[in-house]
Scaffold this active site. Structure first.
Site, PDB file in Angstrom:
ATOM      1  N   ASP A  96       0.546  -1.243  -0.390  1.00  0.00           N
ATOM      2  CA  ASP A  96      -0.388   0.234  -0.068  1.00  0.00           C
ATOM      3  C   ASP A  96       0.811   1.697   0.473  1.00  0.00           C
ATOM      4  O   ASP A  96       0.735   2.102   0.019  1.00  0.00           O
ATOM      5  CB  ASP A  96      -0.855  -0.055   1.576  1.00  0.00           C
ATOM      6  CG  ASP A  96      -0.499  -0.210   2.490  1.00  0.00           C
ATOM      7  OD1 ASP A  96       0.741   0.525   2.732  1.00  0.00           O
ATOM      8  OD2 ASP A  96      -0.526  -0.794   3.347  1.00  0.00           O
ATOM      9  N   GLU A 118      -0.686  -9.438  -1.643  1.00  0.00           N
ATOM     10  CA  GLU A 118      -1.549  -8.631   0.364  1.00  0.00           C
ATOM     11  C   GLU A 118      -2.140  -7.862  -0.744  1.00  0.00           C
ATOM     12  O   GLU A 118      -2.261  -6.208  -0.134  1.00  0.00           O
ATOM     13  CB  GLU A 118       0.170  -7.436   0.616  1.00  0.00           C
ATOM     14  CG  GLU A 118      -1.182  -7.782   2.155  1.00  0.00           C
ATOM     15  CD  GLU A 118       0.237  -6.807   2.876  1.00  0.00           C
ATOM     16  OE1 GLU A 118       0.283  -5.946   2.613  1.00  0.00           O
ATOM     17  OE2 GLU A 118       0.710  -7.345   3.321  1.00  0.00           O
ATOM     18  N   GLU A 132      -2.307   5.180   3.523  1.00  0.00           N
ATOM     19  CA  GLU A 132      -1.822   3.750   3.242  1.00  0.00           C
ATOM     20  C   GLU A 132      -3.131   3.171   2.339  1.00  0.00           C
ATOM     21  O   GLU A 132      -3.737   2.567   2.248  1.00  0.00           O
ATOM     22  CB  GLU A 132      -1.076   3.079   3.742  1.00  0.00           C
ATOM     23  CG  GLU A 132       0.413   2.771   3.566  1.00  0.00           C
ATOM     24  CD  GLU A 132       0.203   4.249   4.940  1.00  0.00           C
ATOM     25  OE1 GLU A 132      -0.618   4.857   5.780  1.00  0.00           O
ATOM     26  OE2 GLU A 132       1.989   5.096   4.733  1.00  0.00           O
ATOM     27  N   HIS A 214       6.773   4.872  12.421  1.00  0.00           N
ATOM     28  CA  HIS A 214       6.657   5.344  11.447  1.00  0.00           C
ATOM     29  C   HIS A 214       5.253   5.477  10.731  1.00  0.00           C
ATOM     30  O   HIS A 214       5.589   6.983   9.594  1.00  0.00           O
ATOM     31  CB  HIS A 214       7.275   4.976  10.733  1.00  0.00           C
ATOM     32  CG  HIS A 214       7.289   3.501   9.570  1.00  0.00           C
ATOM     33  ND1 HIS A 214       6.293   4.011   8.837  1.00  0.00           N
ATOM     34  CD2 HIS A 214       6.415   2.804   9.931  1.00  0.00           C
ATOM     35  CE1 HIS A 214       5.063   3.057   8.268  1.00  0.00           C
ATOM     36  NE2 HIS A 214       5.724   1.601   9.262  1.00  0.00           N
ATOM     37  N   ARG A 216       3.020   8.265   9.500  1.00  0.00           N
ATOM     38  CA  ARG A 216       2.576   9.440   8.671  1.00  0.00           C
ATOM     39  C   ARG A 216       1.685   9.890   9.584  1.00  0.00           C
ATOM     40  O   ARG A 216       1.082  11.380  10.117  1.00  0.00           O
ATOM     41  CB  ARG A 216       2.390  10.065   7.399  1.00  0.00           C
ATOM     42  CG  ARG A 216       3.940   9.508   6.748  1.00  0.00           C
ATOM     43  CD  ARG A 216       3.416   9.663   5.003  1.00  0.00           C
ATOM     44  NE  ARG A 216       4.960   9.380   4.856  1.00  0.00           N
ATOM     45  CZ  ARG A 216       4.666  11.004   3.471  1.00  0.00           C
ATOM     46  NH1 ARG A 216       4.462  11.601   3.556  1.00  0.00           N
ATOM     47  NH2 ARG A 216       6.528   9.968   3.141  1.00  0.00           N
ATOM     48  N   HIS A 247      13.350   4.277  12.479  1.00  0.00           N
ATOM     49  CA  HIS A 247      12.876   4.694  11.211  1.00  0.00           C
ATOM     50  C   HIS A 247      13.992   5.644  10.732  1.00  0.00           C
ATOM     51  O   HIS A 247      13.793   7.439  11.559  1.00  0.00           O
ATOM     52  CB  HIS A 247      11.027   4.909  10.544  1.00  0.00           C
ATOM     53  CG  HIS A 247      10.754   4.727   9.265  1.00  0.00           C
ATOM     54  ND1 HIS A 247      11.410   5.734   8.241  1.00  0.00           N
ATOM     55  CD2 HIS A 247       9.555   3.985   8.899  1.00  0.00           C
ATOM     56  CE1 HIS A 247      10.453   5.214   7.553  1.00  0.00           C
ATOM     57  NE2 HIS A 247      10.155   4.635   7.524  1.00  0.00           N
TER      58      HIS A 247
HETATM   59  C1  UD1 Z   1       6.976   4.633   4.588  1.00  0.00           C
HETATM   60  C2  UD1 Z   1       5.346   4.172   3.840  1.00  0.00           C
HETATM   61  C3  UD1 Z   1       4.988   3.254   4.003  1.00  0.00           C
HETATM   62  C4  UD1 Z   1       5.552   2.248   4.561  1.00  0.00           C
HETATM   63  C5  UD1 Z   1       7.014   2.423   5.030  1.00  0.00           C
HETATM   64  C6  UD1 Z   1       8.329   1.579   5.568  1.00  0.00           C
HETATM   65  C7  UD1 Z   1       4.456   5.530   1.863  1.00  0.00           C
HETATM   66  C8  UD1 Z   1       3.129   7.288   1.625  1.00  0.00           C
HETATM   67  N1  UD1 Z   1       4.672   4.969   2.761  1.00  0.00           N
HETATM   68  O1  UD1 Z   1       6.479   5.518   4.655  1.00  0.00           O
HETATM   69  O2  UD1 Z   1       3.350   3.208   3.973  1.00  0.00           O
HETATM   70  O3  UD1 Z   1       4.677   1.751   5.408  1.00  0.00           O
HETATM   71  O4  UD1 Z   1       7.578   3.532   4.727  1.00  0.00           O
HETATM   72  O5  UD1 Z   1       8.879   1.952   6.437  1.00  0.00           O
HETATM   73  O6  UD1 Z   1       4.541   5.470   0.705  1.00  0.00           O
HETATM   74  N2  UD1 Z   1      14.357   8.731   4.804  1.00  0.00           N
HETATM   75  C9  UD1 Z   1      15.724   7.588   5.017  1.00  0.00           C
HETATM   76  N3  UD1 Z   1      16.138   7.093   4.227  1.00  0.00           N
HETATM   77  C10 UD1 Z   1      15.565   5.746   3.809  1.00  0.00           C
HETATM   78  C11 UD1 Z   1      13.971   5.842   3.430  1.00  0.00           C
HETATM   79  C12 UD1 Z   1      14.302   7.027   3.972  1.00  0.00           C
HETATM   80  O7  UD1 Z   1      17.064   8.404   4.596  1.00  0.00           O
HETATM   81  O8  UD1 Z   1      16.050   4.398   3.868  1.00  0.00           O
HETATM   82  C13 UD1 Z   1      13.972   9.144   5.590  1.00  0.00           C
HETATM   83  C14 UD1 Z   1      13.997  10.202   3.645  1.00  0.00           C
HETATM   84  O9  UD1 Z   1      14.274  11.436   4.559  1.00  0.00           O
HETATM   85  C15 UD1 Z   1      12.179   9.778   3.431  1.00  0.00           C
HETATM   86  C16 UD1 Z   1      12.138  10.740   4.407  1.00  0.00           C
HETATM   87  O10 UD1 Z   1      12.652   8.931   5.294  1.00  0.00           O
HETATM   88  O11 UD1 Z   1      12.065  11.588   2.145  1.00  0.00           O
HETATM   89  C17 UD1 Z   1      10.663   9.534   4.399  1.00  0.00           C
HETATM   90  O12 UD1 Z   1      10.478   8.066   3.840  1.00  0.00           O
HETATM   91  P1  UD1 Z   1       9.037   7.346   2.803  1.00  0.00           P
HETATM   92  O13 UD1 Z   1       9.670   6.414   1.952  1.00  0.00           O
HETATM   93  O14 UD1 Z   1       8.513   8.480   2.370  1.00  0.00           O
HETATM   94  O15 UD1 Z   1       8.490   7.193   4.161  1.00  0.00           O
HETATM   95  P2  UD1 Z   1       7.487   6.417   4.771  1.00  0.00           P
HETATM   96  O16 UD1 Z   1       6.361   7.582   4.487  1.00  0.00           O
HETATM   97  O17 UD1 Z   1       7.258   7.020   6.705  1.00  0.00           O
HETATM   98  N1  UDP Z   2      12.583  -4.180  10.201  1.00  0.00           N
HETATM   99  C1  UDP Z   2      13.327  -4.484   9.566  1.00  0.00           C
HETATM  100  N2  UDP Z   2      14.595  -3.826  10.269  1.00  0.00           N
HETATM  101  C2  UDP Z   2      14.069  -2.578  11.000  1.00  0.00           C
HETATM  102  C3  UDP Z   2      12.618  -2.468  11.250  1.00  0.00           C
HETATM  103  C4  UDP Z   2      12.076  -4.053  11.061  1.00  0.00           C
HETATM  104  O1  UDP Z   2      14.251  -5.391   9.129  1.00  0.00           O
HETATM  105  O2  UDP Z   2      15.018  -1.942  11.945  1.00  0.00           O
HETATM  106  C5  UDP Z   2      11.281  -5.042   9.684  1.00  0.00           C
HETATM  107  C6  UDP Z   2      10.184  -5.693  10.085  1.00  0.00           C
HETATM  108  O3  UDP Z   2      10.033  -7.120  10.657  1.00  0.00           O
HETATM  109  C7  UDP Z   2       9.165  -5.960   8.760  1.00  0.00           C
HETATM  110  C8  UDP Z   2       9.062  -4.556   8.487  1.00  0.00           C
HETATM  111  O4  UDP Z   2      10.811  -4.543   7.892  1.00  0.00           O
HETATM  112  O5  UDP Z   2       9.095  -6.768   7.860  1.00  0.00           O
HETATM  113  C9  UDP Z   2       8.061  -3.419   8.604  1.00  0.00           C
HETATM  114  O6  UDP Z   2       8.709  -2.153   7.948  1.00  0.00           O
HETATM  115  P1  UDP Z   2       7.738  -1.017   8.582  1.00  0.00           P
HETATM  116  O7  UDP Z   2       7.312  -0.930   9.820  1.00  0.00           O
HETATM  117  O8  UDP Z   2       9.188  -0.384   7.999  1.00  0.00           O
HETATM  118  O9  UDP Z   2       6.352  -0.884   7.252  1.00  0.00           O
HETATM  119  P2  UDP Z   2       5.239  -1.460   7.745  1.00  0.00           P
HETATM  120  O10 UDP Z   2       5.146  -2.424   7.585  1.00  0.00           O
HETATM  121  O11 UDP Z   2       4.340  -0.307   8.763  1.00  0.00           O
HETATM  122  O12 UDP Z   2       5.041  -1.298   5.772  1.00  0.00           O
END
Ligand code: UD1
Ligand code: UDP
Length: 387
Positions: A96, A118, A132, A214, A216, A247
């Site tokens: 999602d 999923e 999501e 994490h 939003r 995160h």
């Molecule tokens: C996103 C997804 C959420 C998912 C989550 C898993 C959307 C809208 N949100 O969360 O559904 O559950 O990922 O973790 O699609 N960043 C880094 N390095 C990384 C990743 C993120 O620096 O490897 C920082 C960056 O500043 C980035 C910010 O985190 O802009 C947000 O990343 P984003 O993918 O938008 O995360 P979420 O929306 O929080």
């Molecule tokens: N996870 C990981 N390392 C971490 C935290 C989570 O590998 O430090 C794994 C966790 O086991 C799960 C997935 O990442 O499989 C969940 O990711 P996240 O919480 O970012 O996203 P969501 O499941 O909410 O979409």
């Protein structure tokens, strides 16, 4: 040979698609390629390394504190070019996220069939999880093959009018990934020793609580309230230790480090690779999280979960007795945590491993469906191509 393009951008999508990529790559009937959007960077790289996935395409889109509109637009444009140059028969997306939704939409615009892994999860609230819940509903509209993890997710799709012939109940591929990781850890003394030493800062005499967060919709006051609750729990229980891989989203990192950074019994660590996280789940007494994937994994492992959200699209975890939705209110989090810490019978009741999310064979089932569908050329018989 059917050409299948996997598109994903974040850590959980990669974890959940890795078993299916591996399954299809083992089958010479498929030509499998991978495109990452780069929605995540470091957190995605950890998973790609672990599962040995080298993407053929990388849109490399991540920016600091990225906005949803910019990300969606960039993925649509990037995917248009990749799809024009590669013309896959099928695009596979998962879950999602913005990556999944935008890639699915780009495939639809290009006249290419979409398989959604999923499919059918619904919280019933468009604002939670945000965005999501809406992403997954929009994705269902452009999807041809819906891989629902459970009967409940299938029922959600049927209620929305999805053709029953296009829905396949398979279990969740995260359980495939979890079982592989757990058996790798169990069967490898050297790996276990490495993990023990990676987490040697944890005191085995203390009870371990694992935390992730994490969402939003919780940015701002929600996260502050969660952090205040964690500080209170650590403060009142000398025998408890909290470990929290934070995160990388700055909207998460900044408040978490500001509020909890100096607490001796709260370990704030960087995101850890999947094997390390599975190890920590198994070592923990229970888990506080707003993560979707962690709810599924914890239930499967028989670890109680307090869900730090107002609602969940994984009601199976609650009905199986493994999870409780506690929201982000400080008092509720603290009192539910106290209950788990002090009431052994309550904790034991929430610690029964559940099979609700799958048996570890979801990827196999999905591959069978895709093989039949692509061989009978159903993909190519879709709507007229538009580019
Ligand atoms: C996103 C997804 C959420 C998912 C989550 C898993 C959307 C809208 N949100 O969360 O559904 O559950 O990922 O973790 O699609 N960043 C880094 N390095 C990384 C990743 C993120 O620096 O490897 C920082 C960056 O500043 C980035 C910010 O985190 O802009 C947000 O990343 P984003 O993918 O938008 O995360 P979420 O929306 O929080
Ligand atoms: N996870 C990981 N390392 C971490 C935290 C989570 O590998 O430090 C794994 C966790 O086991 C799960 C997935 O990442 O499989 C969940 O990711 P996240 O919480 O970012 O996203 P969501 O499941 O909410 O979409």
């Amino acid at each position: 040979m059917p050409h299948v393009l996997f598109v994903f951008g974040t850590r959980p999508e990669a974890i959940k698609l890795a078993p299916l990529i591996e399954e299809l790559r083992r089958n010479p009937s498929f030509d499998v390629r991978v495109c990452v959007t780069g929605q995540h960077r470091e957190m995605l790289a950890q998973v790609l390394r672990l599962f040995d996935i080298v993407p053929e395409f990388d849109l490399d889109l991540m920016t600091l504190d990225q906005g949803l509109s910019e990300m969606t637009a960039a993925i649509l444009a990037g995917m248009r070019d990749v799809l024009r140059s590669t013309r896959p028969d099928l695009v596979v997306v998962q879950g999602d996220t913005t990556s999944a939704f935008a890639a699915g939409l780009a495939a639809f615009y290009a006249g290419i069939d979409v398989a959604h892994v999923e499919a059918g999860l619904r919280s019933g609230d468009s604002l939670a999880p945000w965005p999501e819940e809406v992403n997954r509903k929009l994705l269902s509209i452009v999807t041809r093959y819906h891989f629902a993890p459970t009967e409940e997710s299938r029922a959600n799709l049927l209620r929305e009018g999805t053709d029953p012939a296009q829905i396949f109940v398979t279990g969740n591929t995260v359980i495939d990934a979890l079982k592989k990781a757990a058996s790798r850890i169990d069967g490898d003394d050297v790996l276990r020793a490495r993990l023990d030493s990676e987490f040697s800062f944890l005191d085995r005499r203390r009870r371990l609580i694992l935390v992730t967060g994490h969402r939003r919709e919780s940015f701002g006051s929600g996260f502050e309230s969660i952090c205040d609750a964690l500080a209170e729990i650590a403060g009142e229980h000398e025998d408890v230790e909290i470990v929290y891989p934070v995160h990388l989203n700055p909207n998460v990192m900044l408040p978490v480090h500001r509020i909890l950074g100096r607490n001796a019994r709260i370990h704030l660590i960087e995101p850890i690779d999947y094997l390390s996280f599975v190890y920590l789940m198994t070592r923990s007494e229970f888990i506080l999280t707003d993560s979707g994937g962690v709810q599924e994994e914890a239930s499967t492992l028989g670890k109680p979960v307090l869900i730090l959200r107002e609602t969940t699209e994984r009601p199976e975890a609650v009905s199986e007795g493994n999870a409780r939705v506690v929201g982000t209110d400080r008092e509720t989090i603290v009192s539910e945590t106290r209950l788990l810490l002090h009431d052994a019978a309550h904790r034991a009741a929430m610690s029964q491993p559940s099979l609700a999310f799958g048996d570890g064979k979801a990827a196999e089932r999905i591959a069978e469906v895709l093989l039949e569908a692509t061989l009978s050329d159903r993909c190519r018989a879709a709507s007229p191509r538009a580019t």
